[in-house]
Scaffold this motif. Structure first.
Motif, PDB file in Angstrom:
ATOM      1  N   ILE A 142      34.415  35.891  54.778  1.00 41.13           N
ATOM      2  CA  ILE A 142      34.985  35.450  53.500  1.00 41.13           C
ATOM      3  C   ILE A 142      35.813  36.617  52.988  1.00 41.13           C
ATOM      4  N   GLN A 143      37.120  36.423  52.995  1.00 45.01           N
ATOM      5  CA  GLN A 143      38.013  37.469  52.471  1.00 45.01           C
ATOM      6  C   GLN A 143      38.223  37.189  50.989  1.00 45.01           C
ATOM      7  N   ALA A 144      37.891  38.161  50.160  1.00 41.98           N
ATOM      8  CA  ALA A 144      37.983  37.944  48.715  1.00 41.98           C
ATOM      9  C   ALA A 144      38.992  38.939  48.154  1.00 41.98           C
ATOM     10  N   THR A 145      40.059  38.425  47.526  1.00 44.06           N
ATOM     11  CA  THR A 145      41.127  39.323  47.072  1.00 44.06           C
ATOM     12  C   THR A 145      41.395  39.151  45.583  1.00 44.06           C
ATOM     13  N   ASP A 146      41.874  40.228  44.980  1.00 43.31           N
ATOM     14  CA  ASP A 146      42.265  40.182  43.570  1.00 43.31           C
ATOM     15  C   ASP A 146      43.231  41.341  43.325  1.00 43.31           C
ATOM     16  N   ILE A 147      44.039  41.200  42.292  1.00 44.97           N
ATOM     17  CA  ILE A 147      44.984  42.259  41.929  1.00 44.97           C
ATOM     18  C   ILE A 147      44.286  43.361  41.130  1.00 44.97           C
ATOM     19  N   ASP A 148      43.114  43.037  40.578  1.00 44.17           N
ATOM     20  CA  ASP A 148      42.450  43.910  39.611  1.00 44.17           C
ATOM     21  C   ASP A 148      41.398  44.794  40.298  1.00 44.17           C
ATOM     22  N   GLY A 149      41.753  46.080  40.441  1.00 40.92           N
ATOM     23  CA  GLY A 149      40.874  47.015  41.142  1.00 40.92           C
ATOM     24  C   GLY A 149      39.504  47.156  40.494  1.00 40.92           C
ATOM     25  N   LYS A 150      39.476  47.143  39.152  1.00 45.92           N
ATOM     26  CA  LYS A 150      38.177  47.306  38.473  1.00 45.92           C
ATOM     27  C   LYS A 150      37.271  46.113  38.760  1.00 45.92           C
ATOM     28  N   ALA A 151      37.879  44.906  38.732  1.00 48.12           N
ATOM     29  CA  ALA A 151      37.093  43.697  39.027  1.00 48.12           C
ATOM     30  C   ALA A 151      36.536  43.783  40.445  1.00 48.12           C
ATOM     31  N   LEU A 152      37.350  44.282  41.378  1.00 53.61           N
ATOM     32  CA  LEU A 152      36.891  44.372  42.773  1.00 53.61           C
ATOM     33  C   LEU A 152      35.735  45.360  42.918  1.00 53.61           C
ATOM     34  N   SER A 153      35.782  46.460  42.147  1.00 57.55           N
ATOM     35  CA  SER A 153      34.664  47.422  42.220  1.00 57.55           C
ATOM     36  C   SER A 153      33.380  46.754  41.743  1.00 57.55           C
ATOM     37  N   ALA A 154      33.479  45.992  40.653  1.00 55.80           N
ATOM     38  CA  ALA A 154      32.291  45.287  40.146  1.00 55.80           C
ATOM     39  C   ALA A 154      31.819  44.253  41.178  1.00 55.80           C
ATOM     40  N   ALA A 155      32.792  43.582  41.811  1.00 58.11           N
ATOM     41  CA  ALA A 155      32.441  42.560  42.806  1.00 58.11           C
ATOM     42  C   ALA A 155      31.672  43.189  43.969  1.00 58.11           C
ATOM     43  N   LYS A 156      32.152  44.376  44.398  1.00 58.23           N
ATOM     44  CA  LYS A 156      31.485  45.049  45.528  1.00 58.23           C
ATOM     45  C   LYS A 156      30.064  45.442  45.151  1.00 58.23           C
TER      46      LYS A 156
END
Ligand code: SAM
Length: 279
Positions: A142-156
């Motif tokens: 499942i490749q999960a992408t977003d433009i928002d780096g902060k959101a991605l850190s929380a997602a990880k």
């Protein structure tokens, strides 16, 4: 109330693009104006686009704050429960039958605009449940992408407040989450987490992807102008394998040339199948 200064507004969009690489002109003007108005009000400066332009010049950290305001990260697990039930009960059986026919064991899924991870992890949960004991026979990504780096850190990190889990029943919670220090916070378990790879990606200017069986792009295009929506739908068409599915948000619509390239398989849940004859 900001004066109707279109020139100032256009200059501002250009400045944001030059400085951050984010092409704001592709978002709906009214949406962008509302987000900028909120920032102007919060800062308490002269309510004009030129005033905000000057403020950005003197306070470069404001670019990040503005972009945070533009990328609204609202999400939750099983957002629109019926949509995920339809994916599990209608889409997955078809997709798995097709895979069996083609003797393929690879399942590739893209969650585009994944915010802080609730959507890709929800997809992970339904795959886990649907595949059951046959899970290990598949190579799942499942490749999960977003433009928002902060959101991605929380997602990880994968840690959520109880509020994000309000649509999940207790038995699912105990199966797929660990409680964090008894703090009303929950961490997604590794058995779901390991399917998901997060990546920073701008849908407007980023690279094109390919070979997906399922693409979820829900509640993202709603912020974009018509032209970009049409282009993105064609990008998703190209990114899907033959017979692959696209799931968009319940308030979003199929538009432009892509209308003839997809067959709607569930109108209410906005589930579309790639119509390979039209490649
Ligand atoms: C409202 S959330 C939707 C989250 C999830 N898909 C859902 O339906 O719950 C919209 C997400 O789109 C992302 N987004 C906005 N513009 C984007 C762009 N140009 N490229 C990639 N992601 C973008 C935002 O950062 C935000 O996380």
């Amino acid at each position: 109330m900001i004066s109707n200064d279109e020139l100032g507004f256009n200059l501002l969009k250009k400045k944001i693009l030059d400085r951050t690489g984010v092409d704001c002109s592709k978002y709906k003007d009214n949406y962008l104006k509302r987000r900028i108005a909120l920032r102007i009000k919060a800062i308490g400066i002269d309510p004009s686009y030129t005033g905000y332009y000057r403020f950005l010049e003197k306070n470069p950290s404001e670019y990040d704050t503005l972009l945070d305001g533009i990328t609204i990260n609202v999400s939750e697990f099983f957002r629109d429960v019926d949509t995920f039930n339809a994916v599990k009960k209608e889409v997955m059986p078809q997709l798995l039958a097709e895979k069996t026919k083609r003797k393929s064991r690879i399942l590739r899924i893209w969650s585009a605009g994944c915010s802080i991870g609730e959507e890709p992890y929800t997809i992970g949960i339904i795959l886990y449940e649907k595949l059951g004991p046959t899970l290990n026979e598949f190579v799942i990504s499942i490749q999960a992408t977003d433009i928002d780096g902060k959101a991605l850190s929380a997602a990880k990190a994968g840690i959520y407040d109880a509020e994000a889990l309000k649509k999940i029943d207790k038995s699912r919670i105990s199966k797929y989450f660990d409680s964090v220090d008894g703090n009303d916070k929950y961490r997604i378990k590794d058995k779901v987490k390991h399917f998901v790879r997060f990546q920073k990606h701008d849908l407007i200017s980023g690279k094109k992807f390919s070979h997906f069986d399922l693409i979820f792009c829900r509640n993202v295009m709603i912020y974009f102008g018509r032209e970009l929506q049409s282009r993105l739908l064609l990008d998703f068409y190209d990114a899907l394998n033959d017979g692959g599915y696209l799931i968009i948000g319940r308030t979003e619509t199929m538009t432009g040339e892509a209308k003839d390239k997809f067959v709607c398989v569930n109108t209410r849940e906005r589930i579309y199948k790639k119509n390979s004859k039209n490649s």
